[in-house]
Write an enzyme that holds these catalytic residues in place. Structure first.
Site: not given
Length: 193
Positions: A12-14, A16, A87-89, A184
């Site tokens: 969710n960091a943007g 893409s 999705e380079a991971q 968290h």
């Protein structure tokens, strides 16, 4: 001189969205691009899709894909100004090195976007290599529910409970993962004892 870039972040960091914006900027100037994403992630109608509604077609890589050969074959027919990988991971170590070779010997900038760590806080193999060899590293920011920078990806069950065991790769979005700050994340998995 072309470079290898790695833009990494939690969910969710943007990532893409940022990739799609970079692609648009190149294409708007009449420059050729090639987009790639992991074949394992088949959730969207378009291979690269952002949560804000942007999407684009892309080639899909598997662990057996020879990125060097496929990109260079295409580059010989239609010159490429940039290769962008979402999705380079999920790249293998060899594929991450092929990305470096594209920059070094192919003189094509390669922009990789992906997660740094999995739901346990462990590096993904592709991310580990990219963190070690990329010319440029940039962390994109996501926000934890507390307002701190989210750096971790907590996997959750169907009932919302934290999951700390299982296969490294389980494709999912907001229904399976929550971006959290380290504090968290650790509290959710009861790591601080």
């Amino acid at each position: 001189m072309a470079k290898l870039y790695f833009y990494y972040a939690s969910m969710n960091a943007g990532k893409s969205t940022t990739l799609l914006q970079a692609d648009f900027n190149y294409r708007e100037r009449g420059m050729g691009t090639m987009l790639w994403t992991a074949a394992i992630d088949n959730r969207a109608d378009h291979p690269i899709a952002s949560r804000i509604g942007l999407s684009a077609e892309a080639r899909r890589f598997t662990p057996g894909t020879n990125l060097w050969r496929e990109v260079m074959d295409s580059h010989e027919e239609n010159p490429l100004a940039c290769v962008l990988i979402d999705e380079a991971q999920f790249l293998t170590a060899l594929q991450a090195w092929q990305c470096a070779r594209l920059a070094d010997e192919g003189d094509i900038p390669v922009l990789c976007y992906g997660l740094r760590t999995d739901f346990r806080g462990d590096l993904f193999p592709g991310s580990a290599v990219l963190l070690g060899i990329a010319d440029s590293l940039e962390e994109l920011k996501a926000v934890c529910h507390c307002g701190r920078k989210a750096t971790m990806n907590l996997r959750v069950s169907d009932t919302g409970e934290a999951v700390g065991e299982g296969a490294q790769t389980e494709i999912g979005g907001n229904e399976r993962y929550v971006a959290l700050c380290r504090r968290h994340f650790a509290q959710s998995l009861k790591m601080y004892r």
